[in-house]
Design a protein around this motif. Structure first.
Motif, PDB file in Angstrom:
ATOM      1  N   ALA A   1     -10.838  11.160  50.355  1.00 42.65           N
ATOM      2  CA  ALA A   1      -9.671  10.366  50.739  1.00 42.65           C
ATOM      3  C   ALA A   1      -9.053   9.813  49.456  1.00 42.65           C
ATOM      4  CB  ALA A   1     -10.085   9.216  51.650  1.00 42.65           C
ATOM      5  N   THR A   2      -7.746   9.565  49.478  1.00 43.99           N
ATOM      6  CA  THR A   2      -7.104   8.997  48.283  1.00 43.99           C
ATOM      7  C   THR A   2      -7.761   7.664  47.904  1.00 43.99           C
ATOM      8  OG1 THR A   2      -5.035  10.111  48.772  1.00 43.99           O
ATOM      9  CG2 THR A   2      -4.896   8.184  47.334  1.00 43.99           C
ATOM     10  N   ALA A   3      -8.114   6.867  48.900  1.00 44.27           N
ATOM     11  CA  ALA A   3      -8.777   5.583  48.626  1.00 44.27           C
ATOM     12  C   ALA A   3     -10.096   5.804  47.876  1.00 44.27           C
ATOM     13  CB  ALA A   3      -9.035   4.834  49.933  1.00 44.27           C
ATOM     14  N   ILE A   4     -10.822   6.825  48.276  1.00 43.49           N
ATOM     15  CA  ILE A   4     -12.111   7.125  47.620  1.00 43.49           C
ATOM     16  C   ILE A   4     -11.865   7.603  46.185  1.00 43.49           C
ATOM     17  CG2 ILE A   4     -14.098   8.732  47.671  1.00 43.49           C
ATOM     18  CD1 ILE A   4     -14.235   6.417  49.752  1.00 43.49           C
ATOM     19  N   LYS A   5     -10.854   8.444  46.017  1.00 42.84           N
ATOM     20  CA  LYS A   5     -10.507   8.948  44.686  1.00 42.84           C
ATOM     21  C   LYS A   5     -10.196   7.769  43.759  1.00 42.84           C
ATOM     22  CE  LYS A   5      -8.011  12.573  45.415  1.00 42.84           C
ATOM     23  NZ  LYS A   5      -6.687  13.141  45.753  1.00 42.84           N
ATOM     24  N   LYS A   6      -9.447   6.814  44.266  1.00 42.18           N
ATOM     25  CA  LYS A   6      -9.068   5.652  43.442  1.00 42.18           C
ATOM     26  C   LYS A   6     -10.290   4.813  43.096  1.00 42.18           C
ATOM     27  CE  LYS A   6      -4.247   5.137  44.553  1.00 42.18           C
ATOM     28  NZ  LYS A   6      -3.202   4.128  44.509  1.00 42.18           N
ATOM     29  N   LEU A   7     -11.195   4.650  44.056  1.00 41.74           N
ATOM     30  CA  LEU A   7     -12.419   3.883  43.778  1.00 41.74           C
ATOM     31  C   LEU A   7     -13.272   4.606  42.750  1.00 41.74           C
ATOM     32  CD1 LEU A   7     -13.412   2.703  47.390  1.00 41.74           C
ATOM     33  CD2 LEU A   7     -12.368   1.331  45.579  1.00 41.74           C
ATOM     34  N   ARG A   8     -13.385   5.929  42.891  1.00 42.37           N
ATOM     35  CA  ARG A   8     -14.137   6.726  41.915  1.00 42.37           C
ATOM     36  C   ARG A   8     -13.552   6.556  40.516  1.00 42.37           C
ATOM     37  NH1 ARG A   8     -17.596  10.547  44.149  1.00 42.37           N
ATOM     38  NH2 ARG A   8     -16.760  11.470  46.038  1.00 42.37           N
TER      39      ARG A   8
END
Lengths: 472, 98
Positions: A105-112
């Motif tokens: 998810a884009t949210a996960i990508k940003k957290l990563r």
């Protein structure tokens, strides 16, 4: 509730990492052990360590020190409907029990990108349909303050994990209150941002015009930290709002509007008492406001929810991924896969959605609901000409007992204060406002503030005023 | 005109939604829908024109072009197919000569 590194807030954990009081490895191990000790069924799965991510987060903190992102090296719990590549994302449904996410998810990508780690996926109502996490195909999550009561929902696992100190912070998703409701029941902070501020790419869709990812945290500061990383436009979600979509709002809050007539029915008296006390303690000017469309808002919300849910879930047919039962014909394949894969509430909403969209009823139900939604937005916009934020209790009551609201309509009625933020697209936050006593147990309750679209920062200001935090 | 969901109507909805409702489930759904639709029926008395849509959303566009490299996702997506032939999804015949 044992005190470990997992009981820290993001701010505290980030500070310890920077002052070398603990390493990323030690923080991961503590959070991982805490998650494995889960006695509430908050987690559906605790992940194995991502060694490379742990090493790289430590290296980044060593190299960048204070300049490293606050989330670097922080393990987070993620609701089971947010895709993490290579991990199961089941939305707590038998339909997707073995579905492995093919992308982040884009949210996960940003957290990563910020160096965050993922400790596990948390329990929820199946496909984010419910308000108690009792609709999970894998069993309910218990409330950390009383195991005989619900954790709230639909992000019940995410809220219970944070409240029980078996997660530092978590992500949930909010369609009609699914971040704020469990935050209120579990005694933590839950924030539903302005619709379109966080990408929905990789969030398993429930009702697309309402869905928004939101943080569940121990402090208002942590909610802001996560929001600052997660927000932004995304080419993979055309409903994300481009820069400059909203006027520049002041962060200050001096006037709070209260829709008093909405508070006249169905509220426990001690909840009203706590609400009034919390409002008074803010020192702000309190103004009574009228939002007449609040009355039909819940009906409008559910009609639109049913319609969008039945449309979104039509993609799950046992063909390309997910539960795949096989019969004599292709039609049998669809019907068997869906009948076996979906739980009762999911089927109920699909059927009701099919009903409200059907030729004979679409004008009386769906189109009327959309019109009521428009009227509600207009009234909120008008109200914000005289007040900075609008306050209500988050939920009419504290957490109820497991099984107490088995009649679906009675559960829907619990959402009366939370659905308006999803109908209007406005941001809303729930922060703890104390406890009430039920049968000798102190149960947390939350106060909810709503702000105009794009004025999310205002909610951090007023939320911090209630929790007594210094933000800026 | 409050709608009533009769047993036949619920069965028809189920067929449209590609679901089967068992004989045990049917009366439960009928009773629940009666209560739920009864509550939702309050919208009918609302003095508001249906179809006025002033939601604050606007269209967004992206530049035309290939969003990603061809085949970048194929392997992972095909892996999830319940039935496949090579990289193709395999489904039952819809039309037959029988």
């Amino acid at each position: 509730m044992e005190s470990t590194l997992a009981s820290l807030s993001i701010t505290e954990a980030a500070h310890k990492l920077r002052t070398r009081e603990c390493t990323v490895r030690e923080l991961w191990d503590a959070c991982h052990t805490a998650a494995q000790s889960d006695a509430l069924h908050a987690y559906l799965e605790v992940f194995a360590a991502d060694e490379a991510a742990i090493v790289s987060a430590q290296a980044r903190i060593d190299a960048e020190g204070e300049n490293a992102p606050l989330l670097c090296g922080i393990p987070l719990a993620i609701k089971d409907n947010i895709l993490i590549k290579g991990k199961i994302a089941s939305a707590a449904s038998k339909m997707l029990e073995n579905y492995e996410a093919t992308y982040d998810a884009t949210a996960i990508k940003k957290l990563r990108d910020a160096g965050a780690l993922f400790v596990g996926r948390t329990n929820m109502d199946e496909f984010a349909l419910g308000g108690s996490t009792e609709n999970s195909a894998f069993g309910p999550t218990m409330n950390p303050h009383d195991a005989g009561r619900v954790a709230g929902g639909t992000s019940g696992g995410s809220a219970a994990a944070v409240a029980a100190n078996i997660a530092i912070a978590s992500l949930g998703s909010d369609t009609g209150g699914s971040v704020r409701n469990p935050a209120s029941y579990c005694g933590v902070v839950g924030f539903k941002p302005t619709y379109g501020s966080i990408s929905r790419s990789g969030l398993i869709a429930a009702a697309s015009s309402f869905d928004q990812i939101g943080p569940i945290t121990k402090t208002v500061a942590d909610a802001k930290t996560l929001f600052d990383v997660l927000k932004g436009t995304d080419t993979l979600d055309s409903s994300t709002a481009p820069e400059g979509s909203y006027p520049t709002f002041s962060k200050e809050v001096s006037t709070i509007g209260v829709p008093r007539t909405l508070l006249e029915q169905g509220l426990d008296p001690d909840v009203v008492q706590a609400f009034n006390a919390a409002l008074e303690a803010t020192g702000c000017k309190i103004v009574d406001i009228e939002i007449p469309s609040n009355k039909p808002a819940l009906a409008a919300y559910y009609i639109i929810n049913f319609a969008e849910v039945s449309t979104n879930l039509s993609r799950l047919d046992g063909m390309r991924y997910g539960h795949a039962a096989r019969g004599a014909t292709l039609l049998d394949d669809y019907v068997l896969s869906r009948t076996e894969g979906f739980g009762k509430e999911t089927k109920r909403r699909i059927l009701l959605g099919t009903f409200v969209l059907s030729a004979g009823y679409i004008d009386a139900y769906y189109r009327k609901a959309v019109a009521a939604r428009s009227a509600l937005i207009h009234e909120f916009d008008e109200a914000f000409k005289q007040v900075d934020v609008i306050a209500t209790p988050t939920m009419p009551t504290p957490a109820f007992k497991m099984g107490e609201k088995s009649d679906p309509l009675s559960l829907y009625l619990e959402d009366v204060f939370t659905v308006t933020a999803n109908l209007t697209g406005m941001p809303a936050i729930s922060v703890p406002m104390g406890t009430v006593d039920r049968e000798g147990t102190k149960l947390p309750i939350g106060i909810q503030f709503t702000a105009p679209r794009g004025a999310d920062e205002r909610l951090f200001t007023i939320g911090a005023a209630v929790t007594g935090e210094q933000l800026y | 005109m409050t709608a009533h969901a009769t047993p036949d109507e619920v069965k028809k909805l189920a067929a449209l939604a590609r679901l089967t409702v068992s004989e045990e489930e049917l009366p439960v759904f009928v009773a629940e829908f009666e209560a739920i639709l009864g509550y939702m029926g309050q919208l009918e008395t609302l003095d508001i024109a249906a179809g006025t849509d002033i939601l604050p959303y606007a269209n967004t566009f992206r530049t035309e072009g290939a969003p990603h490299e061809k085949g970048a996702w194929t392997r992972d997506i095909v892996k999830a197919f319940p039935n496949k032939e090579g990289d193709s999804l395999s489904v039952k015949k819809i039309l037959s000569n029988d």
